[in-house]
Design a protein around this motif. Structure first.
Motif, mmCIF file in Angstrom:
data_model
loop_
_atom_site.group_PDB
_atom_site.id
_atom_site.type_symbol
_atom_site.label_atom_id
_atom_site.label_comp_id
_atom_site.label_asym_id
_atom_site.label_seq_id
_atom_site.Cartn_x
_atom_site.Cartn_y
_atom_site.Cartn_z
ATOM 1 N N LEU A 35 0.310 12.401 3.964
ATOM 2 C CA LEU A 35 -0.687 11.172 3.911
ATOM 3 C C LEU A 35 0.304 9.977 3.662
ATOM 4 C CD1 LEU A 35 -3.897 12.609 2.326
ATOM 5 C CD2 LEU A 35 -3.536 12.126 4.712
ATOM 6 N N VAL A 36 1.207 10.025 2.437
ATOM 7 C CA VAL A 36 1.859 8.978 2.170
ATOM 8 C C VAL A 36 2.829 8.249 3.223
ATOM 9 C CG1 VAL A 36 3.282 8.068 0.323
ATOM 10 C CG2 VAL A 36 1.554 9.197 -0.290
ATOM 11 N N ALA A 37 3.416 9.711 3.901
ATOM 12 C CA ALA A 37 4.432 9.268 5.003
ATOM 13 C C ALA A 37 3.696 8.549 6.123
ATOM 14 C CB ALA A 37 4.990 10.494 5.461
ATOM 15 N N VAL A 38 2.410 9.002 6.176
ATOM 16 C CA VAL A 38 1.451 8.302 7.448
ATOM 17 C C VAL A 38 1.507 6.546 7.025
ATOM 18 C CG1 VAL A 38 -0.679 7.722 8.302
ATOM 19 C CG2 VAL A 38 0.338 10.295 8.263
ATOM 20 N N LEU A 39 1.184 6.407 5.794
ATOM 21 C CA LEU A 39 1.140 4.902 5.146
ATOM 22 C C LEU A 39 2.713 4.379 5.354
ATOM 23 C CD1 LEU A 39 -0.696 5.137 1.950
ATOM 24 C CD2 LEU A 39 -1.535 4.204 4.037
ATOM 25 N N ALA A 94 0.849 -1.139 -0.107
ATOM 26 C CA ALA A 94 0.022 -0.111 0.119
ATOM 27 C C ALA A 94 0.736 1.163 0.023
ATOM 28 C CB ALA A 94 -0.937 -0.077 1.211
ATOM 29 N N PRO A 95 1.813 1.534 1.070
ATOM 30 C CA PRO A 95 2.668 2.599 0.832
ATOM 31 C C PRO A 95 3.557 2.405 -0.443
ATOM 32 C CG PRO A 95 3.461 1.213 2.668
ATOM 33 C CD PRO A 95 2.152 0.690 2.219
ATOM 34 N N THR A 96 3.863 1.679 -0.936
ATOM 35 C CA THR A 96 4.905 1.589 -2.043
ATOM 36 C C THR A 96 4.158 2.178 -3.197
ATOM 37 O OG1 THR A 96 5.913 -0.383 -1.107
ATOM 38 C CG2 THR A 96 6.416 0.222 -3.183
ATOM 39 N N ALA A 97 2.764 1.668 -3.419
ATOM 40 C CA ALA A 97 2.017 2.072 -4.453
ATOM 41 C C ALA A 97 1.978 3.438 -4.323
ATOM 42 C CB ALA A 97 0.655 1.084 -4.505
#
Length: 455
Positions: free
Chosen positions: A135-139, A115-118
């Protein structure tokens, strides 16, 4: 006990081992060690990739040139957000092992890294809003949780006499995920340029799938590690859980915080280009990861508290070197001191984690338990405490990055942050000595305290 009683059995649709007694020498020799080592190897792989994804932003910020419109303070904050989330998810990840099984949760947590990679693949380009990056940093923070579940799981597989080595190897192999993703970032920057972050992300997707598939195929769940909220509550009430969390903040908090911030410090304090920064950023985390098993091994032989105290003393000395180099502007001396901090924090990571099962085993003995009952109670309590200690320790990484952010905002240098770290290491040294090494007069009313002093 016959070896076939310990063989994996079908339960709830997965590979479950119904009975497990690693303290039994015959069982360990004939069955247990082989199974434990197999699970350890696959645990290391999954945790390794989890660390790489968790520390992804320590590399992605090097790709964020002027076109992204993010200043140094903003980049430190991105890294801090990933650190914070990774610390917080360690608590539920710890208890997920008991709820779902170590093998089952490893499969899920490894697959979740897609999920964070995508998401990072989708947003890494100039013009993306800062809020989207946050938001991506949160993932990416979910990768930090893999450590807690992995350590809790492996802690249950090994006998007390081997825990320092096993936990050190498990954590060290995972920690190497930090320098490996940084090395991969260096390779991408050197070959494809600092405008190609998606190449790095594409390389990790198949590795994530591989880790999940191997865990599904070859790992095992331990049925005796049943969900035990009582152990969690008991460990929360024990002051040694919080003392060890404080000490682990000094070792692992330093390791992960410095690992995330190293490249940014080099860029902003010594005007290194992304390629120049990436060329040395990986060295400290790599060495710190490699020596973590050594810290556990030394703790097995000489006592975790003694090695931990030596480590904090060394970290204070190395910090003095870094402060002097920072003030004089000497990059070679700065790198020497900073890399020494990584190595020492890695040793301390291994020794502090060895202390945890030793403390709870000593507590069980002091409470009147003996033999396997004492060992089982120690595993039960230390398994619950490991996640809490790991979560609080990881918050130290957040503190490191916020300290750097404030120091650069205030003075344009990281010197102020290092001065604060020096004071913190001095306090950690004092606490280690006072609680676990200070000579005590043996009195009948304090057998438990005397037992703790031997960890």
């Amino acid at each position: 006990m016959p070896a076939d009683l310990h063989a994996p059995a079908r339960r709830r649709g997965g590979r479950w081992i119904e009975e497990w007694d690693p303290e039994d020498a015959r069982f360990w020799r004939t069955t247990g060690e082989r199974v434990a080592r197999r699970n350890l190897a696959l645990s290391v792989l999954s945790e390794h990739i989890g660390f790489s994804i968790w520390s992804l932003w320590s590399v992605l910020v090097l790709f964020m040139g002027p076109g992204y419109g993010v200043d140094a303070a903003g980049k430190f904050f991105l890294v801090s957000v990933a650190t914070l989330v990774g610390a917080c998810v360690r608590v539920p990840y710890t208890f997920a092992v008991a709820r779902f099984g170590g093998r089952n949760w490893t499969v899920f947590s490894a697959a979740l890294l897609l999920a964070p990679t995508a998401a990072a693949w989708a947003v890494m380009e100039p013009g993306t809003s800062y809020g989207t990056f946050l938001l991506v940093a949160v993932l990416t923070g979910v990768g930090g949780g893999n450590f807690a579940s992995s350590m809790t799981n492996i802690n249950a597989f090994f006998p007390l006499r081997r825990k320092g080595w096993a936990l050190g190897l498990n954590a060290g192999g995972g920690n190497i995920g930090v320098p490996v993703v940084q090395l991969a970032g260096l390779l991408v920057i050197a070959t494809a340029g600092d405008g190609s972050p998606r190449v790095l992300l594409a390389a990790y997707a198949p590795l994530i799938v591989l880790a999940a598939v191997l865990a599904w195929r070859f790992m095992d769940n331990l049925a005796p590690v049943a969900a035990d909220t009582g152990a969690a509550a008991e460990s929360v009430r024990d002051r040694h859980t919080w003392i060890m969390a404080f000490l682990y903040t000094g070792t692992f908090g330093s390791f992960i915080g410095y690992g995330f911030a190293f490249g940014l410090v080099l860029q902003n304090q010594f005007d290194r280009t992304p390629l120049q920064a990436a060329a040395v950023t990986f060295i400290g985390p790599l060495l710190g990861s490699l020596v973590r098993p050594l810290g556990g091994h030394w703790a097995d032989r000489h006592g975790g508290a003694r090695i931990t105290l030596w480590t904090f003393g060394g970290m204070a000395a190395a910090t003095l070197v870094v402060v002097a180099a920072s003030r004089s502007g000497s990059l070679p001396v700065f790198l020497t001191g900073f890399i020494a901090l990584f190595v020492l924090s890695g040793l301390g990571n291994g020794s502090t984690y060895k202390m945890i099962p030793g403390i709870y085993h000593a507590r069980a003995l002091a409470e009147g338990y003996a033999g396997e009952e004492a060992a089982a109670r120690g595993r039960r309590l230390s398994g619950a405490a490991i996640g809490l200690i790991g979560a609080v320790g990881a918050l130290g990484g957040l503190g490191v990055n916020l300290a750097f952010r404030q120091s650069f905002l205030s003075t344009g240098s990281g010197t102020g942050a290092f001065a604060a770290f020096l004071g913190f290491y001095a306090v950690c040294s004092l606490v280690t000595w006072a609680v676990y090494l200070r000579p005590r007069t043996p009195v009948p009313a304090a057998p438990r305290q005397a037992a703790y002093a031997r960890v």
